[in-house]
Structures are given as C-alpha cells and as structure tokens.
Enzyme design. Structure first.
Site, PDB file in Angstrom:
ATOM      1  N   GLY A  34       0.802  -1.227   0.000  1.00 50.73           N
ATOM      2  CA  GLY A  34       0.000   0.000   0.000  1.00 50.73           C
ATOM      3  C   GLY A  34       0.831   1.272   0.000  1.00 50.73           C
ATOM      4  N   GLU A  35       2.149   1.160   0.248  1.00 49.49           N
ATOM      5  CA  GLU A  35       2.974   2.377   0.269  1.00 49.49           C
ATOM      6  C   GLU A  35       3.088   2.965  -1.140  1.00 49.49           C
ATOM      7  OE1 GLU A  35       5.780   1.539   4.166  1.00 49.49           O
ATOM      8  OE2 GLU A  35       6.699   1.465   2.173  1.00 49.49           O
ATOM      9  N   ARG A  89      -7.606  24.318   7.283  1.00 48.91           N
ATOM     10  CA  ARG A  89      -8.679  24.813   8.153  1.00 48.91           C
ATOM     11  C   ARG A  89      -8.483  24.371   9.607  1.00 48.91           C
ATOM     12  NH1 ARG A  89     -13.997  23.013   5.267  1.00 48.91           N
ATOM     13  NH2 ARG A  89     -12.677  21.236   4.747  1.00 48.91           N
ATOM     14  N   HIS A 122      -7.634  29.334   3.681  1.00 47.48           N
ATOM     15  CA  HIS A 122      -8.774  29.783   4.489  1.00 47.48           C
ATOM     16  C   HIS A 122      -8.373  30.997   5.337  1.00 47.48           C
ATOM     17  CE1 HIS A 122     -12.494  29.667   6.570  1.00 47.48           C
ATOM     18  NE2 HIS A 122     -11.917  29.450   7.729  1.00 47.48           N
ATOM     19  N   LYS A 184     -22.931  33.014  10.082  1.00 51.22           N
ATOM     20  CA  LYS A 184     -22.958  31.544  10.122  1.00 51.22           C
ATOM     21  C   LYS A 184     -22.582  31.031  11.504  1.00 51.22           C
ATOM     22  CE  LYS A 184     -19.660  28.837   8.149  1.00 51.22           C
ATOM     23  NZ  LYS A 184     -18.941  28.206   7.052  1.00 51.22           N
ATOM     24  N   ARG A 186     -21.609  27.376  13.164  1.00 50.64           N
ATOM     25  CA  ARG A 186     -21.381  25.954  12.856  1.00 50.64           C
ATOM     26  C   ARG A 186     -21.666  25.124  14.100  1.00 50.64           C
ATOM     27  NH1 ARG A 186     -19.250  22.746   9.114  1.00 50.64           N
ATOM     28  NH2 ARG A 186     -18.561  24.386   7.693  1.00 50.64           N
ATOM     29  N   ASP A 210     -17.572  31.633  -1.764  1.00 45.37           N
ATOM     30  CA  ASP A 210     -16.865  31.168  -0.561  1.00 45.37           C
ATOM     31  C   ASP A 210     -15.477  30.693  -0.982  1.00 45.37           C
ATOM     32  OD1 ASP A 210     -16.499  30.672   2.110  1.00 45.37           O
ATOM     33  OD2 ASP A 210     -18.131  29.232   2.304  1.00 45.37           O
TER      34      ASP A 210
HETATM   35  C1  R5P Z   1     -15.472  28.162   6.597  1.00 46.72           C
HETATM   36  O1  R5P Z   1     -15.503  29.214   7.235  1.00 46.72           O
HETATM   37  C2  R5P Z   1     -15.236  28.121   5.120  1.00 46.72           C
HETATM   38  O2  R5P Z   1     -15.124  29.403   4.589  1.00 46.72           O
HETATM   39  C3  R5P Z   1     -16.330  27.372   4.384  1.00 46.72           C
HETATM   40  O3  R5P Z   1     -17.540  28.079   4.497  1.00 46.72           O
HETATM   41  C4  R5P Z   1     -16.529  25.990   4.921  1.00 46.72           C
HETATM   42  O4  R5P Z   1     -15.310  25.381   5.220  1.00 46.72           O
HETATM   43  C5  R5P Z   1     -17.306  25.153   3.942  1.00 46.72           C
HETATM   44  O5  R5P Z   1     -17.472  23.876   4.463  1.00 46.72           O
HETATM   45  P1  R5P Z   1     -18.794  23.040   4.172  1.00 46.72           P
HETATM   46  O6  R5P Z   1     -18.983  22.980   2.682  1.00 46.72           O
HETATM   47  O7  R5P Z   1     -18.492  21.692   4.748  1.00 46.72           O
HETATM   48  O8  R5P Z   1     -19.919  23.696   4.869  1.00 46.72           O
END
Ligand code: R5P
Length: 282
Positions: A34-35, A89, A122, A184, A186, A210
């Site tokens: 697998g390497e 991220r 990001h 937003k 999360r 985005d």
């Molecule tokens: C987060 O702040 C980023 O700008 C994106 O909005 C985010 O990472 C998108 O991730 P997903 O499509 O999983 O919502």
C-alpha cells in the site's frame, strides 16, 4: 521543470504552458503493502516547481516524495505550489490535546522546499507555519470569468463574514453589483445555521461566493435562505471545489443553477484555471 502531484495534473500542465517550461513525466505507483512511490525519472534543469494539491493524506506523502526525488535528481531550487493546502482549516487546537494540523503539515512540507506558494488559504496566517517564505496567491478575481454576462441586478453574497473580501473581489471583477454577507454558526462538521442579512434579493440574481465548498452544508443552507426569499437565479462559486460526499447533490437540491470552481482541486466544476495567477507569483 514543472513536476505534478497526481491530483494536480491538469493544473500543472496549464502552468507549464503558461511558463513555457517542460512538464516532467512523473510516475505514480503503489507497492503491494500500500505504500506510495512517486518518481521523476526525467528531471532536468535547476529549478523544480512541484505542483501538488494535498487533497488527501496520500497526496501529502506523494508531495514529500516528489520534493525528495527532484533534489536527488539535482534540482538546486525547489518551489512547492500547494494550489489547495489540505488541513489548512485546522489552524488552531480547537480542544485541549488536539494538534494544530496546519502547522504540522506545513512543517513537514517545509523540509523539502525553498519556497511555498498556496492559493487562497482559508486564513492567510497559515503561511507563517512554513519555515521558508510562503506566499498566498489570490485567484478569486478569476471566479467572475464563467458567470453569465446578463445577471439581473446581481448580489454577491458570502455565507459568513470571513468570505466577504472574496465576494467583493468577484463583484469588482464582474464589474458591478451589491455585496453582503450572512452570519454563520457551525454546530458540527456537517451542520451549520445561516442567519440572513436584510439585503433585498427578490427577483435578483445572486452569486454566493466562498473560499471552499467541502460538505456543501454552508452553501446549501445559504441557498435555502435565498430560495425562501424569492430570489432570481442562484449561482455558487468558490476557489476550492472539494465537493466531498454528496455536496453536489445537496446544492442541486437546494436550487443552485450552476456551481463554478477553480482547478486548485480538479473536479467537473473546475471551469477556471489558477495557472495564470500562479505563473505571475512565480
Ligand atoms: C469556513 O468558514 C469556510 O469558509 C467554508 O464556508 C466551509 O469550510 C465550507 O465547508 P462546508 O462545505 O463543509 O460547509
């Protein structure tokens, strides 16, 4: 010579054409256990530009191998281009005992390179995790290219405050329109809550911008809010079209007219190339 990771072959070829530099005949293989083995049997020249989006853990290992292979072959300068930097991220330890994965992967990448370029990370601060100079290339302006020329009173929206600069850049490149952003929250990796702004969207075409579409949760929630408010056509655009799992389906079901992305991650929706922006930065 331009040296491509297996996930960035089209972009590397476009960059080679842009720079009029040869494209190495890279070989990708896997041992029975697998390497991985990524090799550059025909490397020639002084400078190697390794172009490899780290879209998976395998892609990270492949990048380290390519950096090492070109040094072995005599490259005096290695430039690493991470069109999409995986793990970017995870730029802080979100809980006690968690790693700063962006820093860990940046450190590993740093050992084999003299310079790093990455496209719209990001947070630009991730560039500081690399030991050699790392530069963030802004390719967002190119996202206006595939948009229809007849958008009706367009609004360029970002799904959170952090991406408003991108929405403004796309609006400026398009040549007109309003900008605004949603709030937003999360709740988990796949659950987000979008609080609309009071921008008027009735019968207007909206472009939601985005940096990345990963699971599509953010974008589909944002589009759902717009559909509830009598919007015209809805287009979504992003620099990094990761489109994990069923993200494309989620967006289609939410009512999106078209999805546009760049070739930092090579997908069917990658209608814009970042090669000219990378070539300028090299
Ligand atoms: C987060 O702040 C980023 O700008 C994106 O909005 C985010 O990472 C998108 O991730 P997903 O499509 O999983 O919502």
């Amino acid at each position: 010579m331009i040296v491509s990771g297996s996930a960035s072959q089209s972009l590397a070829a476009a960059l080679a054409r842009e720079l009029e530099e040869p494209l190495a005949a890279v070989e990708y293989d896997r041992f029975p256990d697998g390497e991985l083995l990524a090799a550059v049997p025909d490397f020639e020249g002084d400078r190697a530009v390794v172009v490899a989006s780290t879209v998976s853990s395998d892609a990270h290992v492949e990048l380290l191998q390519l950096q090492d292979a070109v040094r072995e072959a005599g490259a005096e300068e290695v430039v690493t281009v991470l069109p999409y930097m995986g793990y970017a991220r995870q730029d802080e330890a979100f809980e006690s005992g968690h790693p700063v994965s962006a820093r860990a992967t940046a450190r590993a990448t740093s050992t084999g390179t003299d310079r790093v370029l990455t496209v719209n990370p990001h947070e630009e601060a991730v560039c500081e995790f690399f030991e050699p100079t790392a530069t963030a290339v802004d390719a967002a302006g190119r996202l206006a290219e595939p948009l229809p020329g007849d958008l009706a009173e367009p609004v360029f929206l970002s799904p959170d405050a952090g991406a408003i600069d991108l929405a403004e850049t796309v609006r400026d490149a398009y040549g007109g329109g309003d900008t605004d952003y949603f709030e937003k929250t999360r709740h988990s990796g796949t659950e987000v809550e979008i609080t609309p702004s009071d921008v008027a969207v009735g019968d207007r075409d909206v472009v939601v911008v985005d940096d990345i579409i990963a699971t599509g949760s953010t974008m589909s929630q944002a589009v759902g809010v717009l559909e509830d408010r009598g919007v015209g056509r809805v287009f979504v655009t992003c620099v990094h079209p990761l489109l994990a799992r069923n993200a494309a389906t989620k967006l289609s079901r939410a009512g999106v007219e078209s999805i546009y992305g760049t070739d930092t991650i090579e997908r069917q929706v990658s209608s814009v190339s970042v090669a000219p922006a990378i070539a300028d930065a090299l």
